[in-house]
Motif scaffolding. Structure first.
Motif: not given
Length: 84
Positions: A19-41
Motif C-alpha cells: 500500500e505505501k510502496k515502501k520497503i522497510e530494511v533493517s541492517y547491520d551498518d558494520t557489514k553493509t550500507n544503504a547504497m549496497s542495498i539500493h544497488n542490490a534492489i
C-alpha cells in the motif's frame, strides 16, 4: 525486491509494504550500507529513490511484479546483532 535486499550480507530483514510502496530494511551498518542495498534492489529490476533499476532485469519480472516506479526505502542502519 525483498529477496534482493535480504540477499545483502548484513541485512536482518526487508519487508515490502504494498500500500505505501515502501520497503522497510533493517541492517547491520558494520557489514553493509544503504547504497549496497539500493544497488542490490536496482540489480533485481526495481527503482529506488537513489538508483534506477536494471532495465533488463525489470523486463524479466513477472507482470504482477512490475510497478509504476514510485518506491521508497525506509532504512534503519546501526542495528547490530550477534545472530548474523
Amino acid at each position: 525486491m525483498e529477496k534482493a535486499a535480504n540477499g545483502v550480507q548484513g541485512v536482518s530483514s526487508a519487508n515490502w509494504d504494498v500500500e505505501k510502496k515502501k520497503i522497510e530494511v533493517s541492517y547491520d551498518d558494520t557489514k553493509t550500507n544503504a547504497m549496497s542495498i539500493h544497488n542490490a534492489i536496482a540489480a533485481s529490476g526495481y527503482d529506488t529513490e537513489k538508483v534506477s533499476g536494471d532495465e533488463e532485469a525489470y523486463k524479466n519480472l513477472p507482470v504482477c511484479c512490475q510497478y509504476d516506479h514510485e518506491m521508497m526505502m525506509n532504512q534503519s542502519g546501526g542495528e547490530k546483532s550477534d545472530d548474523h
